[in-house]
Scaffold this motif. Structure first.
Motif, PDB file in Angstrom:
ATOM      1  N   GLN A  14       1.005  -6.678   2.609  1.00 57.57           N
ATOM      2  CA  GLN A  14       2.455  -6.827   2.598  1.00 57.57           C
ATOM      3  C   GLN A  14       3.103  -5.831   3.561  1.00 57.57           C
ATOM      4  N   PHE A  15       2.596  -4.604   3.622  1.00 58.81           N
ATOM      5  CA  PHE A  15       3.098  -3.590   4.556  1.00 58.81           C
ATOM      6  C   PHE A  15       3.055  -4.115   5.985  1.00 58.81           C
ATOM      7  N   TRP A  16       1.891  -4.638   6.398  1.00 57.76           N
ATOM      8  CA  TRP A  16       1.756  -5.106   7.776  1.00 57.76           C
ATOM      9  C   TRP A  16       2.593  -6.363   8.017  1.00 57.76           C
ATOM     10  N   GLN A  17       2.769  -7.206   7.008  1.00 58.89           N
ATOM     11  CA  GLN A  17       3.648  -8.378   7.155  1.00 58.89           C
ATOM     12  C   GLN A  17       5.085  -7.937   7.368  1.00 58.89           C
ATOM     13  N   LEU A  18       5.522  -6.952   6.599  1.00 59.06           N
ATOM     14  CA  LEU A  18       6.880  -6.432   6.764  1.00 59.06           C
ATOM     15  C   LEU A  18       7.045  -5.747   8.117  1.00 59.06           C
ATOM     16  N   MET A  19       6.049  -4.996   8.540  1.00 55.56           N
ATOM     17  CA  MET A  19       6.111  -4.365   9.868  1.00 55.56           C
ATOM     18  C   MET A  19       6.262  -5.425  10.956  1.00 55.56           C
TER      19      MET A  19
END
Length: 130
Positions: A14-19
């Motif tokens: 989710q972190f990398w998707q948001l980034m």
């Protein structure tokens, strides 16, 4: 997805998707109140989600940032990602160690390795990766 039973792997995805949205303030939703990011190579620490977001907003880029997860491993409370990152002509790689506490990222220790040419003295023993 922010529950305490969510694995660190899912939270880091989710972190990398948001980034990848390039809305870096959106990432703060999954960062703990006492979030820390450490870059041992440059001896820097970023404290707090707002400083993390502003650092990414202010970083000089030549286009939108893209993030490709090359590898992601982990458990309930820890994960490690190897990510290729580009922004226009910039191409980088980051190896990030995440700690997840109560369903949020509380700490990242991140390394930014730089590519270098293979030494000629071992040419007879190696082959290019790509």
């Amino acid at each position: 997805m922010n529950g305490t039973n969510t694995s660190a792997i899912n939270i880091v995805k989710q972190f990398w998707q948001l980034m990848a949205t390039n809305n870096f303030h959106s990432v703060t939703a999954i960062l703990s109140d006492d979030f820390l990011l450490e870059w041992p190579q440059s001896n820097e620490r970023i404290r707090g989600g707002n400083n993390f977001a502003l650092m990414n907003v202010e970083y000089p880029a030549n286009g939108l940032w893209t993030f490709t997860i090359n590898r992601l491993i982990g458990s309930v409370s820890e994960a490690v990602s190897d990510v290729s990152i580009t922004a226009g002509v910039q191409c980088m790689r980051a190896v990030s160690f995440f700690t997840v506490t109560n369903g949020k990222i509380s700490r990242i220790v991140e390394y930014w390795p730089e590519a270098y040419p293979a030494p000629a003295n071992r040419q007879h023993l190696v082959e290019p990766i790509n």
